[in-house]
Design an enzyme around this catalytic site. Structure first.
Site, PDB file in Angstrom:
ATOM      1  N   SER A 203       1.189  -1.044   0.220  1.00  0.00           N
ATOM      2  CA  SER A 203       0.018   0.321   0.101  1.00  0.00           C
ATOM      3  C   SER A 203       0.890   1.526  -0.156  1.00  0.00           C
ATOM      4  O   SER A 203       0.247   2.332  -0.786  1.00  0.00           O
ATOM      5  CB  SER A 203      -1.254  -0.031   1.176  1.00  0.00           C
ATOM      6  OG  SER A 203       0.055  -0.319   2.230  1.00  0.00           O
ATOM      7  N   ARG A 207       0.077   3.316  -3.126  1.00  0.00           N
ATOM      8  CA  ARG A 207      -0.307   4.829  -3.115  1.00  0.00           C
ATOM      9  C   ARG A 207       0.583   5.847  -4.008  1.00  0.00           C
ATOM     10  O   ARG A 207      -0.261   6.734  -3.758  1.00  0.00           O
ATOM     11  CB  ARG A 207      -0.358   4.953  -2.100  1.00  0.00           C
ATOM     12  CG  ARG A 207      -0.849   6.370  -1.470  1.00  0.00           C
ATOM     13  CD  ARG A 207      -0.921   6.850   0.201  1.00  0.00           C
ATOM     14  NE  ARG A 207      -2.379   5.894   0.986  1.00  0.00           N
ATOM     15  CZ  ARG A 207      -1.800   4.505   1.904  1.00  0.00           C
ATOM     16  NH1 ARG A 207      -0.455   4.712   1.895  1.00  0.00           N
ATOM     17  NH2 ARG A 207      -2.667   3.442   1.782  1.00  0.00           N
ATOM     18  N   ASN A 211      -1.190   7.705  -7.290  1.00  0.00           N
ATOM     19  CA  ASN A 211      -1.212   9.569  -7.520  1.00  0.00           C
ATOM     20  C   ASN A 211       0.138  10.138  -8.160  1.00  0.00           C
ATOM     21  O   ASN A 211      -0.830  11.033  -8.790  1.00  0.00           O
ATOM     22  CB  ASN A 211      -0.647  10.370  -6.081  1.00  0.00           C
ATOM     23  CG  ASN A 211      -2.037   9.686  -5.307  1.00  0.00           C
ATOM     24  OD1 ASN A 211      -3.170  10.742  -5.353  1.00  0.00           O
ATOM     25  ND2 ASN A 211      -2.007   8.789  -4.333  1.00  0.00           N
TER      26      ASN A 211
END
Length: 266
Positions: A203, A207, A211
């Site tokens: 994660s 992440r 983005n």
């Protein structure tokens, strides 16, 4: 600005900007499916270069720091250091002198890599093509290899400090006796805890990558709009500054939280 007057279509233009400059042990330069030992040369160049820039800049300011009226750069760096240090004090509950420098390194390094996304998408790739370099991705955090590499380094620290603080027995007990403190539930506990443990680096890396990759893709799509790209680029860049800072902050904070959890001996 994007020039599509040649043979390059919009899809080819997008694909070109999303392709890394690679070198493979087996096949050499820019060979597709060349095997495991394929290096993204542009990601390595910019990430290492920005890391060296960070070290040089902070060392220079620290070396020339004055107790009198500080300059603007010294003030800015002191604000960044105090900001990171305060977050470490508020979040990390163990005793480890390495956590604050690590958090500062992560925050500034990830921020600088993210900041490359504000450069016009054609600026450096076109300059590279002019000297014979066919591909160039300038934002290291849009490369999954970079973000997962950083998150796996954090994961290694989590495992190291978990074993160092709790011992091998304590670490194994944590995996097998939580959340249900009964021998019957050891298989269930082990599955739940391993999933939770492995989810941390995955994660953390995904992440940041997701983005920044999305932000870069929007910049590329804006570049396809021709004369309308400049005002839209400016508007998206202003909004994207928030994402750049926020993602660096999140990566830093999650690292501190995970390492704080690793230092907790129940």
């Amino acid at each position: 600005m994007a020039d599509h007057s040649g043979a390059q279509t919009s899809s080819e233009y997008i694909q070109h900007h999303l392709t890394n400059l690679t070198w493979s042990v087996d096949g050499g330069w820019n060979v597709h499916d060349a095997g495991f030992w394929t290096f993204h040369v542009d990601s390595l160049f910019f990430s290492i270069g920005l890391g060296v820039l960070f070290l040089w800049l902070f060392r220079s300011v620290a070396k020339n720091a004055t107790t009198g009226v500080p300059g603007k750069l010294q003030c800015f760096i002191e604000i960044v250091v105090d900001f990171v240090d305060q977050n470490v004090k508020d979040t990390f509950h163990g005793k480890n002198a390495m956590i604050a420098p690590l958090a500062l390194t992560i925050f500034v390094w990830v921020f600088l890599m993210n900041l490359m996304d504000l450069l016009p998408v054609d600026l450096l790739p076109h300059a590279a093509q002019a000297v014979g370099i066919p591909y160039l991705k300038v934002v290291p955090t849009t490369d999954l290899n970079v973000t997962l590499g950083m998150s796996l380094s954090v994961f290694a620290l989590i495992i190291f400090y978990s074993i160092k603080v709790k011992g091998v027995g304590g670490f194994v007990k944590e995996l097998t006796m939580q959340p249900f403190n009964h021998p019957v539930f050891i298989p269930v506990n082990l599955v739940l805890e391993l999933v939770t443990l492995l989810a941390k680096p995955v994660s953390l890396g995904l992440r940041l990558f997701g983005n920044l990759y999305a932000g870069e893709l929007i910049f590329i799509l804006i570049a396809l709009l021709g004369m309308w790209q400049l005002p839209l680029h400016f508007v998206w860049a202003i909004f994207h500054i928030l994402i750049i800072v926020l993602q660096a902050f999140i990566f830093m904070m999650l690292t501190i939280v995970y390492l704080s959890m690793a230092h907790e001996d129940h």
